[in-house]
Design a protein around this motif. Structure first.
Motif, PDB file in Angstrom:
ATOM      1  N   THR A 139      -5.653 -40.240  17.074  1.00  0.00           N
ATOM      2  CA  THR A 139      -6.157 -39.265  15.880  1.00  0.00           C
ATOM      3  C   THR A 139      -5.512 -39.199  14.824  1.00  0.00           C
ATOM      4  O   THR A 139      -6.406 -39.463  13.478  1.00  0.00           O
ATOM      5  CB  THR A 139      -7.582 -38.249  16.544  1.00  0.00           C
ATOM      6  N   ARG A 140      -4.441 -37.995  14.506  1.00  0.00           N
ATOM      7  CA  ARG A 140      -3.958 -37.428  13.416  1.00  0.00           C
ATOM      8  C   ARG A 140      -3.451 -38.107  12.917  1.00  0.00           C
ATOM      9  O   ARG A 140      -3.542 -37.748  11.421  1.00  0.00           O
ATOM     10  CB  ARG A 140      -2.922 -36.553  13.892  1.00  0.00           C
ATOM     11  N   ILE A 141      -2.581 -39.115  13.364  1.00  0.00           N
ATOM     12  CA  ILE A 141      -2.091 -40.414  12.091  1.00  0.00           C
ATOM     13  C   ILE A 141      -2.775 -41.185  11.386  1.00  0.00           C
ATOM     14  O   ILE A 141      -3.219 -41.664  10.542  1.00  0.00           O
ATOM     15  CB  ILE A 141      -1.264 -41.087  12.490  1.00  0.00           C
ATOM     16  N   ALA A 142      -4.208 -41.191  12.159  1.00  0.00           N
ATOM     17  CA  ALA A 142      -5.057 -42.379  11.344  1.00  0.00           C
ATOM     18  C   ALA A 142      -5.928 -41.676  11.170  1.00  0.00           C
ATOM     19  O   ALA A 142      -6.624 -41.980   9.619  1.00  0.00           O
ATOM     20  CB  ALA A 142      -6.372 -43.203  13.263  1.00  0.00           C
ATOM     21  N   GLU A 143      -5.951 -40.054  11.191  1.00  0.00           N
ATOM     22  CA  GLU A 143      -6.453 -39.615  10.194  1.00  0.00           C
ATOM     23  C   GLU A 143      -6.224 -39.536   8.702  1.00  0.00           C
ATOM     24  O   GLU A 143      -6.960 -39.190   7.718  1.00  0.00           O
ATOM     25  CB  GLU A 143      -6.885 -38.171  10.626  1.00  0.00           C
ATOM     26  N   GLY A 144      -4.718 -39.381   9.221  1.00  0.00           N
ATOM     27  CA  GLY A 144      -3.994 -38.952   7.585  1.00  0.00           C
ATOM     28  C   GLY A 144      -3.950 -40.673   6.956  1.00  0.00           C
ATOM     29  O   GLY A 144      -4.308 -40.554   5.980  1.00  0.00           O
ATOM     30  N   ILE A 145      -4.091 -41.674   7.520  1.00  0.00           N
ATOM     31  CA  ILE A 145      -3.937 -43.044   7.101  1.00  0.00           C
ATOM     32  C   ILE A 145      -5.610 -42.797   5.838  1.00  0.00           C
ATOM     33  O   ILE A 145      -5.589 -43.735   4.822  1.00  0.00           O
ATOM     34  CB  ILE A 145      -3.893 -43.897   7.762  1.00  0.00           C
ATOM     35  N   SER A 146      -6.820 -42.766   7.218  1.00  0.00           N
ATOM     36  CA  SER A 146      -8.181 -42.662   6.296  1.00  0.00           C
ATOM     37  C   SER A 146      -7.532 -42.051   4.737  1.00  0.00           C
ATOM     38  O   SER A 146      -8.315 -43.081   4.513  1.00  0.00           O
ATOM     39  CB  SER A 146      -8.782 -42.246   7.288  1.00  0.00           C
ATOM     40  N   ARG A 147      -7.401 -40.726   5.138  1.00  0.00           N
ATOM     41  CA  ARG A 147      -7.392 -40.083   4.100  1.00  0.00           C
ATOM     42  C   ARG A 147      -6.708 -40.413   2.517  1.00  0.00           C
ATOM     43  O   ARG A 147      -7.285 -40.245   2.026  1.00  0.00           O
ATOM     44  CB  ARG A 147      -7.080 -38.551   4.310  1.00  0.00           C
ATOM     45  N   LEU A 148      -5.576 -41.650   3.270  1.00  0.00           N
ATOM     46  CA  LEU A 148      -4.671 -41.694   2.394  1.00  0.00           C
ATOM     47  C   LEU A 148      -5.206 -42.891   1.549  1.00  0.00           C
ATOM     48  O   LEU A 148      -4.922 -42.963   0.545  1.00  0.00           O
ATOM     49  CB  LEU A 148      -3.270 -42.664   2.739  1.00  0.00           C
ATOM     50  N   ARG A 149      -6.293 -43.933   2.013  1.00  0.00           N
ATOM     51  CA  ARG A 149      -6.837 -45.232   1.402  1.00  0.00           C
ATOM     52  C   ARG A 149      -7.907 -44.014   0.932  1.00  0.00           C
ATOM     53  O   ARG A 149      -8.490 -45.493  -0.379  1.00  0.00           O
ATOM     54  CB  ARG A 149      -7.335 -45.507   2.859  1.00  0.00           C
ATOM     55  N   ARG A 150      -8.833 -43.212   1.324  1.00  0.00           N
ATOM     56  CA  ARG A 150      -9.489 -42.406   0.174  1.00  0.00           C
ATOM     57  C   ARG A 150      -9.037 -41.578  -0.985  1.00  0.00           C
ATOM     58  O   ARG A 150      -9.901 -41.412  -1.905  1.00  0.00           O
ATOM     59  CB  ARG A 150     -10.437 -41.439   1.048  1.00  0.00           C
ATOM     60  N   GLY A 151      -7.899 -41.687  -0.761  1.00  0.00           N
ATOM     61  CA  GLY A 151      -7.286 -40.863  -2.144  1.00  0.00           C
ATOM     62  C   GLY A 151      -7.461 -39.581  -1.813  1.00  0.00           C
ATOM     63  O   GLY A 151      -6.998 -38.741  -3.090  1.00  0.00           O
ATOM     64  N   GLN A 152      -7.336 -39.008  -0.765  1.00  0.00           N
ATOM     65  CA  GLN A 152      -7.592 -37.723  -0.610  1.00  0.00           C
ATOM     66  C   GLN A 152      -6.527 -36.531  -0.069  1.00  0.00           C
ATOM     67  O   GLN A 152      -6.492 -37.047   1.004  1.00  0.00           O
ATOM     68  CB  GLN A 152      -9.273 -37.487   0.611  1.00  0.00           C
ATOM     69  N   VAL A 153      -6.322 -36.766  -1.036  1.00  0.00           N
ATOM     70  CA  VAL A 153      -4.884 -35.738  -0.775  1.00  0.00           C
ATOM     71  C   VAL A 153      -4.567 -35.050  -2.177  1.00  0.00           C
ATOM     72  O   VAL A 153      -5.430 -34.138  -2.746  1.00  0.00           O
ATOM     73  CB  VAL A 153      -3.485 -36.741  -1.073  1.00  0.00           C
ATOM     74  N   GLU A 154      -3.549 -33.698  -1.822  1.00  0.00           N
ATOM     75  CA  GLU A 154      -2.862 -33.341  -2.362  1.00  0.00           C
ATOM     76  C   GLU A 154      -1.899 -32.629  -2.735  1.00  0.00           C
ATOM     77  O   GLU A 154      -1.098 -33.231  -2.589  1.00  0.00           O
ATOM     78  CB  GLU A 154      -3.325 -31.252  -1.399  1.00  0.00           C
TER      79      GLU A 154
END
Length: 407
Positions: free
Chosen positions: A377-392
């Motif tokens: 789940t956590r790696i999948a969530e990281g890739i999902s955030r990356l695709r959305r541009g949801q980064v710090e």
């Protein structure tokens, strides 16, 4: 859709990995999902002999690694047969208009014969034996002229144009316009390389770049860094089609980009004093480090601001699309709480390649449920955030890479 990374280096360039040979470049292109890769360093005579020995002709102007040299690896997807195109970077250091200029240029050539001919011309000017990226006291305009005379089908691209110390628009040794750099041969420059510390919207702010194609490449010094920036192409593989895409935009779909803040010259600063500054802060300090009093290194953001004639946030929806990505091992490291070169991260990285496909497929296209099933789940969530541009974003400065946080 083809992915290309055209600006790389072999082990014959300074500060490069010993594994930057054809075998490992081919291996990592297959891991990453890169269809066309530059050879790098075509001027170096020993490297050129290796190219002749280990590559064989494929489509017009492109080459493939001979089968007997291919590394067989159970962790590498067997979906891509990478092509190589002759490429190299030249460092020009010369004086023009009473100022020392230091500019890097990316050259692409239609084959090994052209590489031999151009190298023979350049050897008359300077030492091309000691470094895969030779330093020549040659005006960029004159380098372009020599390329056009020797191999008219060559492609000339000013490299990482905003880098402070070695670039066409560099704050310390560059120019303020393409015309100032190339003079009467400006019409033969059709594209520029944006570099890791800038993205297309930053370049769109400079109207003087409107007529140039924007391309992105990794400038990799080790095989694992391939594809950190790349080009998306809608072409049938051939040198002629690649040239048309780069010079006219026909067949150039878009680019894959670093988050520019991750580039090591995005903000201003002074690394020795651990000082990272915005352009406004640099101006407030008068360009001098408030800790030690030495000159602050002017970053890409600041230099764009100086040359821009459009406001920050300017957006041109008619331009080529782009995607901001970060390397998959960095995503895994963020999710697992380990360092990306570590054993646990690399084990998970290769497990994902083995089960899901190439790195670019995983980052861009594989369904999230498949990623979650294979990697959690956590790696999948990281890739999902990356695709959305949801980064710090924590900007790099003065040679220090920035960091991108997903969690």
């Amino acid at each position: 859709m083809l992915i290309s990374d055209l600006h790389i280096h072999s082990r014959f360039s300074r500060a490069t990995s010993k594994e930057s040979d054809l075998e490992h470049l081919d291996l990592w292109a297959r891991k990453k999902g890169i269809h066309i890769i530059g050879t790098g360093d075509f001027t170096h005579p020993v490297w050129r002999e290796e190219l002749k020995e280990k590559l064989e002709p494929a489509e017009e102007g492109l080459y493939r690694l001979k089968k007997e040299y291919r590394i067989q690896d159970e962790n590498t997807p067997d979906t891509i047969d990478p092509r190589f195109v002759l490429s190299g970077e030249i460092s020009s250091i010369y004086k023009k208009k009473d100022k020392v200029r230091k500019v890097h240029s990316l050259l692409l050539l239609p084959g090994l014969e052209a590489a031999d001919m151009l190298s023979a011309r350049l050897e008359l000017i300077g030492n091309i034996h000691s470094d895969g990226r030779p330093i020549l006291g040659l005006d960029c305009r004159d380098l372009l002229e020599i390329m056009l005379e020797t191999t008219p089908e060559g492609i000339y691209v000013p490299a990482h144009i905003w880098t402070p110390h070695f670039a066409m628009f560099g704050a310390f040794s560059g120019f303020d316009s393409v015309e100032e750099c190339f003079g009467d041969l400006t019409p033969f420059v059709h594209a520029v390389e944006t570099g890791l510390s800038s993205d297309p919207p930053m370049n769109w702010r400079v109207s003087g770049l409107d007529n140039y194609q924007l391309i992105s490449n990794s400038d990799a010094h080790s095989p694992g860094k391939l594809g950190r920036e790349a080009n998306l192409l809608e072409i049938e593989p051939s040198y002629a089609n690649l040239k048309k895409a780069i010079e006219t935009g026909e067949g150039l779909y878009g680019t894959i980009e670093f988050f520019p803040e991750e580039g090591k010259y995005h903000y201003d600063g002074h690394r020795k004093c651990h000082l990272c500054l915005t352009p406004d802060q640099t101006k407030a300090y008068g360009g001098k480090c408030p800790v030690c009093g030495k000159k602050i290194t002017i970053g890409v953001e600041h230099r764009v601001e100086v040359l821009a004639d459009r406001s920050e946030g300017y957006w041109d929806s008619s331009r080529k699309p782009f995607e901001n990505l970060m390397p998959l091992p960095e995503v895994i490291a963020e999710a697992m709480g380990y360092s990306s070169p570590g054993v646990k991260v690399q084990k998970e990285f290769h497990h994902m390649l083995r089960t899901l496909g190439t790195e670019f497929e995983i980052l861009r296209n594989v369904p999230m449920e498949d990623i979650q099933s294979a990697a959690g789940t956590r790696i999948a969530e990281g890739i999902s955030r990356l695709r959305r541009g949801q980064v710090e974003r924590h900007p790099g400065f003065d040679g220090e890479y920035g960091t991108i946080r997903l969690f």
